[in-house]
Design a protein around this motif. Sequence first.
Motif, PDB file in Angstrom:
ATOM      1  N   TYR A 305      -2.084   3.581  -0.300  1.00  0.00           N
ATOM      2  CA  TYR A 305      -2.050   4.559   0.786  1.00  0.00           C
ATOM      3  C   TYR A 305      -0.987   5.641   0.609  1.00  0.00           C
ATOM      4  O   TYR A 305      -0.674   6.369   1.549  1.00  0.00           O
ATOM      5  N   PHE A 306      -0.424   5.730  -0.599  1.00  0.00           N
ATOM      6  CA  PHE A 306       0.590   6.756  -0.857  1.00  0.00           C
ATOM      7  C   PHE A 306       0.143   7.673  -1.979  1.00  0.00           C
ATOM      8  O   PHE A 306      -0.390   7.202  -2.989  1.00  0.00           O
ATOM      9  N   PRO A 307       0.337   8.992  -1.819  1.00  0.00           N
ATOM     10  CA  PRO A 307      -0.162   9.944  -2.827  1.00  0.00           C
ATOM     11  C   PRO A 307       0.457   9.719  -4.196  1.00  0.00           C
ATOM     12  O   PRO A 307       1.685   9.640  -4.315  1.00  0.00           O
ATOM     13  N   PRO A 308      -0.366   9.587  -5.236  1.00  0.00           N
ATOM     14  CA  PRO A 308       0.168   9.350  -6.586  1.00  0.00           C
ATOM     15  C   PRO A 308       0.992  10.534  -7.102  1.00  0.00           C
ATOM     16  O   PRO A 308       1.775  10.391  -8.033  1.00  0.00           O
ATOM     17  N   LEU A 309       0.834  11.705  -6.473  1.00  0.00           N
ATOM     18  CA  LEU A 309       1.558  12.898  -6.931  1.00  0.00           C
ATOM     19  C   LEU A 309       2.928  13.070  -6.260  1.00  0.00           C
ATOM     20  O   LEU A 309       3.630  14.039  -6.527  1.00  0.00           O
ATOM     21  N   ASP A 310       3.286  12.146  -5.369  1.00  0.00           N
ATOM     22  CA  ASP A 310       4.618  12.181  -4.755  1.00  0.00           C
ATOM     23  C   ASP A 310       5.670  12.117  -5.869  1.00  0.00           C
ATOM     24  O   ASP A 310       5.731  11.159  -6.633  1.00  0.00           O
ATOM     25  N   GLN A 312       8.772  11.612  -5.829  1.00  0.00           N
ATOM     26  CA  GLN A 312       9.767  10.528  -5.711  1.00  0.00           C
ATOM     27  C   GLN A 312       9.129   9.129  -5.782  1.00  0.00           C
ATOM     28  O   GLN A 312       9.830   8.137  -5.639  1.00  0.00           O
ATOM     29  N   ARG A 313       7.831   9.093  -5.983  1.00  0.00           N
ATOM     30  CA  ARG A 313       7.093   7.804  -5.966  1.00  0.00           C
ATOM     31  C   ARG A 313       7.738   6.771  -6.900  1.00  0.00           C
ATOM     32  O   ARG A 313       7.990   5.638  -6.499  1.00  0.00           O
ATOM     33  N   HIS A 314       8.004   7.166  -8.141  1.00  0.00           N
ATOM     34  CA  HIS A 314       8.570   6.240  -9.127  1.00  0.00           C
ATOM     35  C   HIS A 314       9.950   5.745  -8.682  1.00  0.00           C
ATOM     36  O   HIS A 314      10.259   4.556  -8.767  1.00  0.00           O
ATOM     37  N   ALA A 315      10.771   6.682  -8.199  1.00  0.00           N
ATOM     38  CA  ALA A 315      12.123   6.328  -7.742  1.00  0.00           C
ATOM     39  C   ALA A 315      12.059   5.390  -6.532  1.00  0.00           C
ATOM     40  O   ALA A 315      12.824   4.413  -6.442  1.00  0.00           O
ATOM     41  N   LYS A 316      11.148   5.674  -5.614  1.00  0.00           N
ATOM     42  CA  LYS A 316      10.978   4.818  -4.418  1.00  0.00           C
ATOM     43  C   LYS A 316      10.590   3.397  -4.814  1.00  0.00           C
ATOM     44  O   LYS A 316      11.107   2.415  -4.279  1.00  0.00           O
ATOM     45  N   LEU A 317       9.652   3.308  -5.775  1.00  0.00           N
ATOM     46  CA  LEU A 317       9.204   1.987  -6.248  1.00  0.00           C
ATOM     47  C   LEU A 317      10.345   1.223  -6.904  1.00  0.00           C
ATOM     48  O   LEU A 317      10.500   0.015  -6.698  1.00  0.00           O
ATOM     49  N   SER A 318      11.135   1.917  -7.690  1.00  0.00           N
ATOM     50  CA  SER A 318      12.299   1.288  -8.363  1.00  0.00           C
ATOM     51  C   SER A 318      13.280   0.749  -7.344  1.00  0.00           C
ATOM     52  O   SER A 318      13.811  -0.360  -7.495  1.00  0.00           O
ATOM     53  N   ILE A 319      13.521   1.516  -6.277  1.00  0.00           N
ATOM     54  CA  ILE A 319      14.444   1.080  -5.210  1.00  0.00           C
ATOM     55  C   ILE A 319      13.902  -0.182  -4.542  1.00  0.00           C
ATOM     56  O   ILE A 319      14.627  -1.158  -4.347  1.00  0.00           O
ATOM     57  N   LYS A 345       8.415   2.548   5.456  1.00  0.00           N
ATOM     58  CA  LYS A 345       9.264   3.669   5.885  1.00  0.00           C
ATOM     59  C   LYS A 345       9.909   4.342   4.680  1.00  0.00           C
ATOM     60  O   LYS A 345      10.015   5.573   4.628  1.00  0.00           O
ATOM     61  N   LEU A 346      10.328   3.532   3.718  1.00  0.00           N
ATOM     62  CA  LEU A 346      10.951   4.101   2.521  1.00  0.00           C
ATOM     63  C   LEU A 346       9.926   4.910   1.715  1.00  0.00           C
ATOM     64  O   LEU A 346      10.206   6.021   1.258  1.00  0.00           O
ATOM     65  N   LEU A 347       8.730   4.357   1.576  1.00  0.00           N
ATOM     66  CA  LEU A 347       7.674   5.067   0.848  1.00  0.00           C
ATOM     67  C   LEU A 347       7.213   6.321   1.596  1.00  0.00           C
ATOM     68  O   LEU A 347       6.683   7.253   0.987  1.00  0.00           O
TER      69      LEU A 347
END
Length: 439
Positions: A305-310, A312-319, A345-347
């Motif tokens: 449910y989160f856009p793959p083009l975000d 910060q997506r990679h950084a959010k996942l790492s966190i 909320k973070l994503l």
Amino acid sequence: MRKNRGRTGRKRRRKHLQSFMHGVNCSHKLEYIELKKWLKDRGFEDSNLRPAQFQGTGRGLMTTKALQAGELVISLPEKCLLTTDTVLSSCLGEYIIKWKPPVSPLIALCTFLIAEKHAGEKSLWKPYLDVLPKSYTCPVCLEQDVVTLLPEPLRNKAEEQRMMVHELYTSSKAFFSSLQSLFAENTGTIFNYSALEWAWCTINTRTIYMKHPQRECFSLEPDVYALAPYLDLLNHSPNVQVKAAFNEQTRSYEIRTNSQCKKYEEVFICYGPHDNQRLLLEYGFVAIDNPHSTVYVSSDILLKYFPPLDKQRHAKLSILKDHDFLQNLTFGWDGPSWRLLTALKLLSLGADEFTCWRRVLLGDVISARNEQRALNITAKICHFLAEKTQRVLLQISQLKRDKENLKKHLSLAEALHMEDLKILQKSAEILCNLKATTA
């Protein structure tokens, strides 16, 4: 006066019959008479518990008197317990002591159960063996058609359980062969896979925790098992509390209830605050309206449910990964868990909010926009899981019609998914209210 006594007598009898409707007393059955006789010979004094058949839970124990909180429910003498001491004092003992590398306490107990079951009438433990289940409903015993219908986390654990029991069997074959001189029949026939599966399930589902000192004749795995005849007829309820332990003074395993129990009602114990997936995995049953039950959300569903083009997506996942927020994300009877909402909320943080991620993990509100977005996505995930659960329930319903032989196992999977659906429906209501208050 006589008329009043008659009415009172009828009233009392009617009340007595109504009480027994909770469960059907089975203490007249031969196997229970033999078991009670056998236990009495080993020092067990008859308690107020009677074996009975109950509508919701099947076989269990009913009390013939009202029980108060703190009261002793059962006290089972050490002589009645089946432990590794029992195994070592049997004819298997010398073989276990000689075998290298040492067998595990678990394999020693499995071997004893299989050997005693094979001995039949000659077994000293026959009265107990006669009341043990002939088959089990742990995932290791389920047909693959049923396992594939289980929720994903449980399905994976079921496969692990199956592999573990297979490995246990394969690694124990040489030890089983070493016992050949004890049997006229070939050990390969006696100690086959289905026999080991039955013995393993008996120990896994029915033992009480009882720590024994480490012995050289066993591997380093903990020796914490004890089978407790009669006591193991007590069923689980998540709504009761008990104190259970071995009493060193009386040399008995004792259970005290912390709850009240009415006369002729089923007496329960609690196996722990387990959700239904854990109960099915370890014990082969599902508890209806289990307050500890949860529906798990996988990281794959989360990311859907989160856009793959975000950016910060990679950084959010790492966190989330670094702070262990990609596992144990759940819906419960009280809605989405704090962990699930925090991860979402973070994503959901916008590019201008990303630097606030530490505050999110601490539970701070970043913005109304972030709160609303996280709740909207949570509601979508909840809706997706509810629809998925309904589809699986439809599949199960069709299979129950087509495969009569799997009906019992399919009913377990059905009960599990029905509980999940109730939780998701309740969560959807809660989310609807939350969205209204944050709008």
